[in-house]
Design a protein around this motif. Structure first.
Motif, PDB file in Angstrom:
ATOM      1  N   MET B   1       1.179  -0.854   0.070  1.00  0.00           N
ATOM      2  CA  MET B   1       0.003   0.196  -0.019  1.00  0.00           C
ATOM      3  C   MET B   1       0.769   1.601  -0.280  1.00  0.00           C
ATOM      4  O   MET B   1       2.544   1.465   0.521  1.00  0.00           O
ATOM      5  N   THR B   2       0.281   2.185  -0.493  1.00  0.00           N
ATOM      6  CA  THR B   2       1.148   3.558  -0.705  1.00  0.00           C
ATOM      7  C   THR B   2       0.761   3.903   0.302  1.00  0.00           C
ATOM      8  O   THR B   2      -0.131   3.796   0.689  1.00  0.00           O
ATOM      9  N   ARG B   3       2.126   4.987   0.444  1.00  0.00           N
ATOM     10  CA  ARG B   3       1.518   5.856   1.484  1.00  0.00           C
ATOM     11  C   ARG B   3       0.835   6.884   1.603  1.00  0.00           C
ATOM     12  O   ARG B   3      -0.497   6.951   2.430  1.00  0.00           O
ATOM     13  N   TYR B   4      -0.351   7.211   0.233  1.00  0.00           N
ATOM     14  CA  TYR B   4      -1.364   8.294   0.214  1.00  0.00           C
ATOM     15  C   TYR B   4      -2.438   7.138   0.745  1.00  0.00           C
ATOM     16  O   TYR B   4      -3.299   7.064   1.358  1.00  0.00           O
ATOM     17  N   GLN B   5      -2.704   6.219   0.279  1.00  0.00           N
ATOM     18  CA  GLN B   5      -3.699   5.515   0.201  1.00  0.00           C
ATOM     19  C   GLN B   5      -3.684   4.852   1.659  1.00  0.00           C
ATOM     20  O   GLN B   5      -5.205   5.105   1.919  1.00  0.00           O
ATOM     21  N   HIS B   6      -2.849   4.456   2.304  1.00  0.00           N
ATOM     22  CA  HIS B   6      -2.225   4.343   3.331  1.00  0.00           C
ATOM     23  C   HIS B   6      -3.370   5.718   4.677  1.00  0.00           C
ATOM     24  O   HIS B   6      -4.019   5.415   5.158  1.00  0.00           O
ATOM     25  N   LEU B   7      -2.807   6.966   3.919  1.00  0.00           N
ATOM     26  CA  LEU B   7      -3.030   7.759   5.454  1.00  0.00           C
ATOM     27  C   LEU B   7      -4.878   7.852   4.335  1.00  0.00           C
ATOM     28  O   LEU B   7      -5.722   8.677   5.755  1.00  0.00           O
ATOM     29  N   ALA B   8      -5.328   7.834   3.370  1.00  0.00           N
ATOM     30  CA  ALA B   8      -6.762   8.017   2.920  1.00  0.00           C
ATOM     31  C   ALA B   8      -7.189   7.185   3.546  1.00  0.00           C
ATOM     32  O   ALA B   8      -8.848   7.255   4.465  1.00  0.00           O
ATOM     33  N   ASN B   9      -6.916   6.017   3.522  1.00  0.00           N
ATOM     34  CA  ASN B   9      -7.801   4.363   4.392  1.00  0.00           C
ATOM     35  C   ASN B   9      -7.741   5.456   6.276  1.00  0.00           C
ATOM     36  O   ASN B   9      -8.439   5.417   6.688  1.00  0.00           O
ATOM     37  N   LEU B  10      -7.105   5.818   7.033  1.00  0.00           N
ATOM     38  CA  LEU B  10      -7.341   6.323   8.341  1.00  0.00           C
ATOM     39  C   LEU B  10      -8.414   7.488   8.119  1.00  0.00           C
ATOM     40  O   LEU B  10      -8.672   7.627   9.397  1.00  0.00           O
ATOM     41  N   LEU B  11      -7.980   8.302   7.687  1.00  0.00           N
ATOM     42  CA  LEU B  11      -8.720   9.608   7.867  1.00  0.00           C
ATOM     43  C   LEU B  11     -10.387   9.171   7.309  1.00  0.00           C
ATOM     44  O   LEU B  11     -11.147   9.342   7.691  1.00  0.00           O
ATOM     45  N   ALA B  12     -10.338   7.551   5.981  1.00  0.00           N
ATOM     46  CA  ALA B  12     -12.089   7.578   5.874  1.00  0.00           C
ATOM     47  C   ALA B  12     -12.158   6.529   7.223  1.00  0.00           C
ATOM     48  O   ALA B  12     -13.277   7.258   7.360  1.00  0.00           O
ATOM     49  N   GLU B  13     -11.532   6.003   7.519  1.00  0.00           N
ATOM     50  CA  GLU B  13     -11.906   5.311   9.624  1.00  0.00           C
ATOM     51  C   GLU B  13     -12.233   6.334   9.993  1.00  0.00           C
ATOM     52  O   GLU B  13     -13.717   6.484  11.158  1.00  0.00           O
ATOM     53  N   ARG B  14     -11.207   7.112  10.145  1.00  0.00           N
ATOM     54  CA  ARG B  14     -12.392   8.346  11.448  1.00  0.00           C
ATOM     55  C   ARG B  14     -13.558   9.191  10.864  1.00  0.00           C
ATOM     56  O   ARG B  14     -14.380   9.214  12.420  1.00  0.00           O
ATOM     57  N   ILE B  15     -13.750   9.074   9.827  1.00  0.00           N
ATOM     58  CA  ILE B  15     -14.511   9.739   8.514  1.00  0.00           C
ATOM     59  C   ILE B  15     -15.886   9.017  10.084  1.00  0.00           C
ATOM     60  O   ILE B  15     -17.081   9.459  10.268  1.00  0.00           O
ATOM     61  N   LEU B  50     -10.459  10.292  -1.363  1.00  0.00           N
ATOM     62  CA  LEU B  50     -11.120  10.707  -0.521  1.00  0.00           C
ATOM     63  C   LEU B  50     -12.143  11.742  -1.120  1.00  0.00           C
ATOM     64  O   LEU B  50     -13.755  11.266  -1.162  1.00  0.00           O
ATOM     65  N   GLU B  51     -11.697  12.396  -1.948  1.00  0.00           N
ATOM     66  CA  GLU B  51     -13.105  12.591  -2.774  1.00  0.00           C
ATOM     67  C   GLU B  51     -13.846  12.748  -3.395  1.00  0.00           C
ATOM     68  O   GLU B  51     -14.936  11.989  -3.743  1.00  0.00           O
ATOM     69  N   SER B  52     -13.034  11.763  -4.284  1.00  0.00           N
ATOM     70  CA  SER B  52     -13.206  10.710  -5.691  1.00  0.00           C
ATOM     71  C   SER B  52     -14.115   9.440  -4.756  1.00  0.00           C
ATOM     72  O   SER B  52     -15.207   8.723  -5.673  1.00  0.00           O
ATOM     73  N   LEU B  53     -14.243   9.607  -3.385  1.00  0.00           N
ATOM     74  CA  LEU B  53     -15.306   8.334  -3.326  1.00  0.00           C
ATOM     75  C   LEU B  53     -15.603   9.095  -2.155  1.00  0.00           C
ATOM     76  O   LEU B  53     -17.297   8.702  -1.823  1.00  0.00           O
ATOM     77  N   GLN B  54     -16.455  10.312  -1.982  1.00  0.00           N
ATOM     78  CA  GLN B  54     -17.438  10.980  -2.169  1.00  0.00           C
ATOM     79  C   GLN B  54     -17.058  11.372  -0.495  1.00  0.00           C
ATOM     80  O   GLN B  54     -18.950  11.318   0.172  1.00  0.00           O
ATOM     81  N   LEU B  55     -16.224  11.290   0.228  1.00  0.00           N
ATOM     82  CA  LEU B  55     -16.281  11.112   1.319  1.00  0.00           C
ATOM     83  C   LEU B  55     -15.763  12.490   2.042  1.00  0.00           C
ATOM     84  O   LEU B  55     -16.603  13.092   2.941  1.00  0.00           O
ATOM     85  N   ILE B  56     -15.738  12.954   0.878  1.00  0.00           N
ATOM     86  CA  ILE B  56     -15.211  14.753   1.535  1.00  0.00           C
ATOM     87  C   ILE B  56     -15.216  15.507   0.279  1.00  0.00           C
ATOM     88  O   ILE B  56     -15.663  15.152  -1.519  1.00  0.00           O
ATOM     89  N   THR B  57     -15.815  16.955   0.500  1.00  0.00           N
ATOM     90  CA  THR B  57     -16.047  17.915  -0.577  1.00  0.00           C
ATOM     91  C   THR B  57     -14.891  18.902  -0.743  1.00  0.00           C
ATOM     92  O   THR B  57     -14.484  19.579   0.743  1.00  0.00           O
ATOM     93  N   PRO B  58     -13.853  19.437  -1.831  1.00  0.00           N
ATOM     94  CA  PRO B  58     -13.468  20.886  -1.080  1.00  0.00           C
ATOM     95  C   PRO B  58     -13.934  22.245  -1.694  1.00  0.00           C
ATOM     96  O   PRO B  58     -15.289  21.938  -2.122  1.00  0.00           O
ATOM     97  N   GLN B  59     -13.728  22.990  -0.605  1.00  0.00           N
ATOM     98  CA  GLN B  59     -15.103  24.723  -0.450  1.00  0.00           C
ATOM     99  C   GLN B  59     -13.263  25.298  -1.502  1.00  0.00           C
ATOM    100  O   GLN B  59     -12.774  25.560  -0.483  1.00  0.00           O
ATOM    101  N   PRO B  60     -13.437  25.956  -2.177  1.00  0.00           N
ATOM    102  CA  PRO B  60     -12.816  26.592  -2.905  1.00  0.00           C
ATOM    103  C   PRO B  60     -11.941  27.548  -1.649  1.00  0.00           C
ATOM    104  O   PRO B  60     -13.141  28.541  -0.841  1.00  0.00           O
ATOM    105  N   ARG B  61     -10.757  27.894  -1.790  1.00  0.00           N
ATOM    106  CA  ARG B  61     -10.085  28.477  -0.050  1.00  0.00           C
ATOM    107  C   ARG B  61     -10.588  28.942   0.726  1.00  0.00           C
ATOM    108  O   ARG B  61     -10.293  29.289   1.977  1.00  0.00           O
ATOM    109  N   SER B  62     -11.311  26.897   1.464  1.00  0.00           N
ATOM    110  CA  SER B  62     -11.422  27.104   2.503  1.00  0.00           C
ATOM    111  C   SER B  62     -11.200  25.889   3.064  1.00  0.00           C
ATOM    112  O   SER B  62     -10.973  25.218   4.255  1.00  0.00           O
TER     113      SER B  62
END
Lengths: 481, 481
Positions: B1-15, B50-62
Motif C-alpha cells: 500500500m502506498t503512503r497516500y492510500q494508507h493516509l486516505a484509509n486512516l482518514l476514512a476510518e476517522r470519518i 477521499l474526494e473521489s469516494l465522495q467522503l469529503i468535498t473541497p470548498q474553494p479557499r477554505s
C-alpha cells in the motif's frame, strides 16, 4: 539407487531377457567388476541381492548360476459370481483398512498406493514449489470448471497413446478417478438402477455404487481375458442394466488386459443393448507391453464410452488430478461437477501440466512399468515360496496388483484380522464382491519395494495362511485355542 | 500500500468513527503533512482519493470538509417466493457466467471471488512452496479419508470463535463448501425429497439440489433478520420437508446476520419437526462485528445441524479446503466422501494448517473484514450515485455481496446480456430463485477493489439500468431500435 542395486537390476534384466539362460553359469565376480568398473564387494552385494531374490544360486567353488525356472502357480479360473442384482455391503471392512493406511507401523499390503519414492518424481515437486512462488493469481483463485485448459491439452495428447482422439474441450478434470467415476454415474444413473461390473471388482467402485444407491450385477470374469461377454449378454437380456463398469487395461484386481477383439466385442454389445460403458483406465499406462494397450473408448463412435483416468497410480495420489472423457454425457457431467464437487486445486494441476509437458511424465512411467514388472515377479516368487500349496496366482500384464486364490476353505477375512496383530494389512477378496464371494482370495500390492522387510511380510502372510489351512483341516485345534 | 492510500484509509476510518463529523472542516494539508511526517503532495493525493469516494468535498479557499451524509437507499422488503416445492432450472445461465470468469477482459461483478491480492496472504504461498520441498511423502501419498488430522485440530480451534465445541474427530475435510454441502445432502436426502431454502438462495446451492434431484421450497426471507420462521413452520406443516439450508451469518446474497434469538428459534423448530439444518458458514468469518457471530450449530444438542464451511471466501478459493461438522451423520457422510469424492489434496491442507497455526489466518481475516466493510460502503455509495431512483439496497453485516432490488419492470436477465457486450458480468437475481423470482434484482461482488476501473463499471451498470427503465416506460422506442 546404490551401485550394487543398479548392477543387480541390470543382471536381473539380462536373466529375464534370456541373455543368461536358466542353469547357465554367470560371469565371475572379478570379470563383472572389471566390466562395470565397480569394486569386488559391489559385485558380491549385487549377487547376494539376486540370490535373495532366488534368481541365481551359488555353487561352492564354481561361482553363481542362473536358478532353474520354477513352475509358475496356475492362474485362477473364471469367476462365477451370483447372477442377479445385489446391494453392496462391506463398508466397515473398507473403512478399517483405510484407517490402517495412516498408521506408519502397519505394512499396507492391502492398499492401492503406488511407489512414490522414485527420483523420477523429483521434477514434480520442484514444479509444485515453483508454481507456488510464481503463479499466485492462478493458484489462489478459482479454477475453470472443466479444469485447467493447459492440462486438458496435455492429457488429450497422452490419450493418443491409448488410441483415443479427443480435444481439450472434450475433457473434464476431476480430483482423481474415483470422483470421475462418481460424476459419470451421477450423470447417467438414478438410485435403484442396475450396473454390471467385472467380478471381482475394485472395492472403491463397489462402495461408490453403494453410496449412490445403485445395484450391481457381477459378471463372470476371466483372469486372463476379462469379462465374459457371453455372461454379460445373458445379463443384459434378463435385467434392465444401465451400463457396465470395466477396467480393461491392467485390471484391478486381476491384472489382465482384454484382447482388442474382446474390447470391440463388448463395445458392439453395448451398442446393441444401448448401454453405457464406464471405462476405468487408471492402470492402463502401467502396462508392461509397449506401446500401451488401446482403450475401448478409442473405438467408440457414438459417445457411449465414458473414460475415467488419473495420475493417481501412474504419478502420485497426492496430486488428486484425474480426468473424464464423458462423450455424449459431457454437459450433464459438467453440471454434476459444478453441483456436487466444484472446481479443483489449481496448484497441483499446474505442476502436473509442467511434468507432462517437459517429458518427465513419460520418463517416469517408463521407469515405473519396469519396476512394477520386476516387483510383480518378485512377489509371485515369494508367494510360490512361502504360501501353502494349491494356490492360484494371477499373471498381471501391468499395474502392481497380484490376486491370489487359496483353497476354498481358507477364510481371508479371519486371516486378515490375525495379521492386524502383526501390523500387516491385507485386502481379503470379499471386499471385491457384493455377494460375499472370494473370501478365499487376497489382493497384494506389489508397489511396496521388494526388500527384506517386505519379503519378511510375505513370509508371515504365508505362515498365517498355512495355519489357517491347518485349522480348517483340524477344527478341534481352533476351538481349543 | 502506498503512503497516500494508507493516509486516505486512516482518514476514512476517522470519518466513519465520527471523529470528523459530517459538514466539519478537515485538518489543513500542511498540518496533516506535519502530523504524519509525509509530503504535502502525499496529503493532497490522499484527499483526492477521499474526494473521489465522495467522503469529503473541497470548498474553494477554505479547504476540505466531510461530505454531508446522504440518505441511504431503503433495504428491500421481505421476499415472497412461491410457497410450493419446485424444480430448479437456470443452469445455462450459471454456466455462461462461470465461463466468463476466465476471460481476463471481463469484469466479474457477478462472481463470488474474494480479494486474493492482499499481502497478508503471502505466508500462505510461502508455506505451499515449503511443503512442496520438505513434506514429500505427505504431499505425494494419499491423505487420510477424513482429511489431515493437524488441519482438523486447527479448525476445531477456529470453530470455537463461532461457539461450536467440536474435536478433530468430529470433522471431515472437503474440497470446499460446495462439496461439503453435497456430501451432507447425499448423506441425508434421496432424489425426490424436498429441502427448504432461504429466498433468494445462492445459485450454487440451487444447482446442487437440482443435480441431486432434490426439490426446493423457497421460504420468505427478510434482508435484515433472515428466514421467516413463521413461513418455514407453515411449510413444514404442509410438506414432507427433509431439512433446511441456511446461511445465517453474512448471508449470500442478502448479507444479513440472523439475530441469536432467531437462530435458536429455527433450531427449536427443526427439533420439533425433526428435520436437519444444513448450515453454510462460509462467509461467517467475514462478519464486521467482533467477536464473530455464533453458528446455529453452537446450540445444537442432538447432532441435527450439519455445519459446512471453508477457506474459500476467508482465505483463497485455490486452496480447495473446506470442512463439515456432520453431527449424527458423521459415518454416513464419511462413506459418501470415500464413495463420491475420495481424499483431498494434502499439499494445500498442509499449507492451510501452517497458515492458521502461525497466526497468519487471524491477521488476514481481521484485515479482510475491514477491507470488505469499506468496499461495501463504497459500492453502496456508487449504487446510490449511478443507479436509477427507486432502488433498494441491502446493508450487509459482513461478506462482500450487495443485493440491489430495482423497480419491478426492470429485467436484469436482459440487462446482463447487454452488459456482456461491454465485458461486464452481473448476476441477475433470477439465478437465486427456482421459481423465476428476482428478475429485477442483481447481486454485486464488492470484493473487487473499489478503484477507478470498478467505479467506471458501476457507472456503466447504472446507465444500462436507466436505459432499461426508460425502454420499459416507452416500449415504442425499444421496438423501433
Amino acid at each position: 539407487m546404490t551401485r550394487y542395486q543398479h548392477l543387480a537390476n541390470l543382471l536381473a534384466e539380462r536373466i529375464e531377457q534370456g541373455l543368461y539362460r536358466h542353469g547357465e553359469k554367470l560371469p565371475s565376480v572379478r570379470s563383472l567388476s572389471q566390466e562395470h568398473g565397480v569394486s569386488i564387494s559391489t559385485v558380491q552385494q549385487a549377487y547376494q541381492v539376486l540370490e535373495s531374490l532366488q534368481l541365481i544360486t551359488p555353487q561352492p567353488r564354481s561361482g553363481y548360476f542362473v536358478a532353474p525356472q520354477k513352475a509358475q502357480p496356475p492362474v485362477p479360473p473364471m469367476s462365477r459370481p451370483v447372477q442377479r442384482p445385489v446391494e453392496i455391503t462391506q463398508w466397515e471392512q473398507v473403512l478399517n483398512m483405510l484407517e490402517g493406511h495412516h498408521d506408519q507401523s502397519v505394512i499396507p499390503l492391502s492398499s492401492g498406493i503406488p511407489d512414490v519414492s522414485q527420483p523420477s518424481l523429483k521434477p514434480l515437486w520442484r514444479e509444485l514449489s515453483r508454481v507456488a512462488q510464481h503463479n499466485l493469481s492462478a493458484i489462489l483463485g478459482y479454477d475453470e470448471l472443466a479444469g485447467s485448459l493447459a492440462l486438458r491439452q496435455q492429457i488429450a495428447r497422452l490419450m493418443l497413446d491409448g488410441g483415443s482422439v479427443v480435444n481439450a474441450d472434450d475433457l473434464v478434470i476431476t480430483s482423481g478417478s474415483q470422483s470421475g467415476m462418481s460424476l459419470a454415474l451421477l450423470a447417467v444413473c438414478q438410485p435403484g438402477d442396475i450396473v454390471a461390473v467385472e467380478s471381482p471388482a475394485y472395492y472403491g467402485t463397489m462402495q461408490l455404487l453403494r453410496g449412490l444407491g445403485i445395484k450391481v450385477i457381477e459378471i463372470p470374469t476371466d483372469p486372463d481375458t476379462g469379462i465374459s461377454i457371453e455372461a454379460l449378454e445373458l445379463a443384459l437380456e434378463q435385467w434392465p442394466i444401465k451400463g457396465v463398469i470395466l477396467v480393461p487395461n491392467c485390471n484391478n484386481p486381476l491384472g489382465f488386459i482384454m484382447p482388442d477383439a474382446r474390447k470391440r466385442a463388448v463395445l458392439a454389445l453395448a451398442q446393441r443393448h444401448d448401454i453405457v460403458i464406464f471405462e476405468d483406465d487408471v492402470y492402463g499406462e502401467l502396462a508392461t507391453e509397449y506401446p500401451r494397450p488401446r482403450t475401448i473408448h478409442s473405438w467408440d463412435i457414438d459417445g457411449r464410452v465414458i473414460l475415467c483416468s488419473s495420475f493417481t497410480k501412474s504419478v502420485a495420489p497426492g496430486l488428486r488430478v484425474g480426468w473424464v472423457a464423458p462423450g455424449r454425457y459431457h454437459d450433464k457431467l459438467l453440471h454434476m461437477k459444478y453441483a456436487v464437487i466444484g472446481t479443483n486445486v489449481p496448484a497441483t494441476q499446474l505442476a502436473a501440466t509442467a511434468f507432462v509437458r517437459e517429458g518427465h511424465y513419460h520418463r517416469h512411467v517408463r521407469r515405473m512399468r519396469q519396476i512394477y514388472q520386476r516387483n510383480r515377479e518378485m512377489y509371485t516368487c515369494w508367494a510360490r515360496e512361502y504360501f501353502p500349496c494349491g494356490i492360484c496366482v494371477t499373471r498381471p500384464k501391468g499395474g502392481f496388483m497380484l490376486w491370489v486364490e487359496l483353497p476354498e476353505q481358507v477364510d481371508m477375512v479371519c486371516v486378515a484380522k490375525q495379521l492386524c496383530r502383526l501390523k500387516i494389512q491385507v485386502a481379503p477378496g470379499s471386499l471385491f464382491s457384493a455377494s460375499g464371494k472370494y473370501r478365499n482370495c487376497v489382493r497384494i500390492n506389489c508397489a511396496l519395494p521388494p526388500n527384506e522387510k517386505h519379503r519378511d511380510v510375505m513370509q508371515k502372510l504365508g505362515e498365517a495362511l498355512k495355519v489357517a489351512m491347518e485349522e480348517v483341516a483340524t477344527p478341534g485345534v481352533l476351538s481349543d485355542s
